[in-house]
Design an enzyme around this catalytic site. Structure first.
Site, short mmCIF file in Angstrom:
data_model
loop_
_atom_site.label_atom_id
_atom_site.label_comp_id
_atom_site.label_asym_id
_atom_site.label_seq_id
_atom_site.Cartn_x
_atom_site.Cartn_y
_atom_site.Cartn_z
N ASP A 196 0.82 -1.22 0.00
CA ASP A 196 0.00 0.00 0.00
C ASP A 196 0.86 1.27 0.00
O ASP A 196 2.04 1.24 0.30
CB ASP A 196 -0.93 0.02 1.22
CG ASP A 196 -0.19 0.04 2.55
OD1 ASP A 196 0.86 -0.61 2.67
OD2 ASP A 196 -0.66 0.73 3.48
N GLU A 208 0.29 -1.39 5.54
CA GLU A 208 1.31 -0.90 6.48
C GLU A 208 1.02 0.52 6.90
O GLU A 208 1.17 0.89 8.07
CB GLU A 208 2.70 -0.97 5.84
CG GLU A 208 3.85 -0.69 6.80
CD GLU A 208 4.31 0.76 6.87
OE1 GLU A 208 5.18 1.07 7.69
OE2 GLU A 208 3.79 1.61 6.11
ZN ZN Z 1 6.70 2.51 3.96
#
Ligand code: ZN
Length: 410
Positions: free
Chosen positions: A81, A176
C-alpha cells in the site's frame, strides 16, 4: 539494470494501492490485491518457488538455497500500500536522466517545482537518474521502490547462481500505512529466522530501534450552568483539561525533542464546558522511561480525581507498539551483517533510531526480528516524493550482498 528498475517501478507505481483506515477489511482497498496478483505472476516468471497469496493479499515466495552449508533463512519484506496523506490515483512518474542539480518543474500548469532551495539534499543527486511525480499525486516509492528492489535482487540472484546463498523468503504485505501490516502476517508460515523490511528513506539508512508507543484518551466531564448564576455550581471541563495538560513536562513534546528523546504529544483536544476530550500519543525509546511516562499520566489523573471527584475524569490508555531494538539487540549480528553489506558495496551506513514505528516494530515482537534498510526514496507521502534510480540499484546490491554474506559466514 537501470532500465529494468525503471520499468518495474513504474509498472507498480501506476496501480493505485492507497490503503484506507476507514475500511476494517484486509486488504483495505482492492488495488492492493491487483498489485499482489501481478507480483505473484512476476515472481513465477523469474523462477521463484513456493508462491502463495492469501485472501488478505499477503504474498510469499522462496528462493531456495543453492549451497550445502547450513545458512539461516533470511526474509525480505515490503508493503503493497501507499500512504493516505495525499492522493495516489493516476500516478504518472517522470524520469529525469542525468539530473543537472537545478529546479525540476513537476507541473507546468500548476507551477509545481521541486527545487534544491526547498530540498537542499537534491544537490547530492547531480548526474543521477531521478523518478519524480507529475506534481498531482504522491509517487509511492514508499514502498513500491522496496518491492522493486527485492524483486530485482531475487532476479539477479537467480541469474547469477555463482553467488551462493541460503533459503531466502520474500513477502509483500498490505496496509502498512494504516498500521495493520503485520496483523494477519503468518510468521509461522513465513519460516524465516529473521527479516529486513526494505522500507527506509535515503541511501545507507539502517534502522533497528523504534519508539515504544502508547495512546491515551482522557475525558473530562463538567457541569454547565448559566454563567450568571454559576458560582459554586459550575465545573468547566475545558479548564480541567487545561490543568491536566499543564502538569505534563512542557519540554517533552515533539517540537522540542530529537534523537533518542521521548515525548508526550497532544494530538487533539475537543471540548466545551460540559465535556472535553484530550488525545495523546506517548513515545520513548527507553522501556523504563516509557513506563514512567505512562505512570505519570495515571498519577495526574488520580490527583485530579481526588481534587474534583472520581466521576469527572476517565482515562483510557493502551500500548500501540514497542521498540524493536529490544528484540533485535540479542541477534545484533543481523544488523552488523547489513552494515557490512553496505560497506562492501561502498555505501556509508546511517544507523539511526526511527522516531516512529515500522512493520518491523510489530514483527519483531511476533518472533521475527526485522530491522529496516533504505530504499533510496525522499520526501515520502507527498507530491515532492522522488527517488534516485542509481540508489535503487545500490539497494538491490545491498540485498544481494546480505544474502551472500550470510552464506559466507555460515
Ligand atoms: Zn513505507
Amino acid at each position: 539494470m537501470k532500465n529494468a528498475l525503471i520499468d518495474r517501478f513504474i509498472r507498480y507505481a501506476k496501480i493505485d494501492t492507497q490503503s484506507d483506515a476507514s475500511n476494517p477489511e484486509c486488504p483495505s482497498t482492492p488495488g492492493q490485491l491487483t498489485l499482489a496478483n501481478m507480483l505473484i505472476e512476476e515472481l513465477k516468471g523469474i523462477g521463484m518457488q513456493d508462491l502463495s497469496i492469501d485472501e488478505h493479499g499477503y504474498v510469499m515466495a522462496t528462493l531456495p538455497s543453492n549451497t550445502d552449508k547450513d545458512v539461516p533463512t533470511i526474509g525480505f519484506l515490503a508493503h503493497l500500500d501507499t500512504a493516505t496523506d495525499f492522493t495516489g490515483k493516476n500516478v504518472n512518474p517522470q524520469v529525469i536522466e542525468e539530473y543537472d542539480g537545478n529546479d525540476i518543474t513537476l507541473n507546468d500548469l500548476h507551477n509545481i517545482v521541486l527545487s534544491p532551495s526547498d530540498f537542499p539534499e537534491l544537490t547530492g543527486y547531480k548526474r543521477h537518474t531521478l523518478i519524480t511525480t507529475d506534481g498531482r499525486t504522491l509517487l509511492g516509492a514508499d514502498n513500491k521502490a522496496g518491492i522493486t528492489e527485492i524483486m530485482s535482487a531475487m532476479h539477479y540472484l537467480i541469474e547469477h547462481p555463482e553467488i551462493k546463498h541460503g533459503d531466502i523468503r520474500v513477502a509483500f504485505t498490505p496496509d502498512e500505512e494504516i498500521g495493520r501490516g503485520p496483523h494477519k502476517f503468518d510468521v509461522e508460515r513465513f519460516q524465516a529466522d529473521f527479516a529486513y523490511t526494505v522500507d527506509g528513506g535515503p541511501l545507507g539508512e539502517l534502522q533497528y530501534e523504534s519508539f515504544n508507543a502508547a495512546g491515551a484518551r482522557i475525558t473530562f466531564s463538567g457541569n454547565s450552568v448559566h454563567p450568571g448564576t454559576a458560582k459554586g455550581k459550575m465545573t468547566n471541563s475545558a479548564k480541567l483539561a487545561m490543568e491536566f495538560h499543564s502538569h505534563l513536562p512542557a519540554e517533552q513534546a515533539p517540537e522540542y525533542t530529537e534523537g533518542y528523546e521521548g515525548f508526550y504529544h497532544l494530538v487533539s483536544m475537543h471540548g466545551d464546558v460540559e465535556k472535553t476530550e484530550l488525545t495523546y500519543i506517548i513515545r520513548d525509546f527507553d522501556k523504563d522511561a516509557f513506563r514512567t511516562k505512562k505512570e505519570n499520566i495515571v498519577t495526574i489523573t488520580e490527583q485530579m480525581k481526588e481534587k474534583y471527584g472520581q466521576e469527572r475524569i476517565t482515562l483510557e490508555m493502551e500500548d500501540q507498539y514497542y521498540n524493536m531494538g529490544d528484540k533485535i539487540k540479542p541477534v545484533k549480528e543481523i544488523v552488523d551483517t547489513a552494515y557490512q553489506a553496505m560497506k562492501n558495496v561502498d555505501i556509508e551506513p546511517l544507523v539511526r533510531p526511527i522516531r516512529g514505528g515500522t512493520d518491523g516494530s510489530q514483527l519483531s515482537y511476533m518472533g521475527l526480528p526485522t530491522p529496516n534498510i533504505f530504499t533510496g526514496g525522499e520526501n515520502f507521502h507527498g507530491k515532492y516524493e522522488y527517488i534516485s534510480v542509481d540508489n535503487m540499484d545500490k539497494a538491490v546490491h545491498v540485498i544481494v550482498e546480505i544474502s551472500r554474506l550470510f552464506e559466507k559466514q555460515a
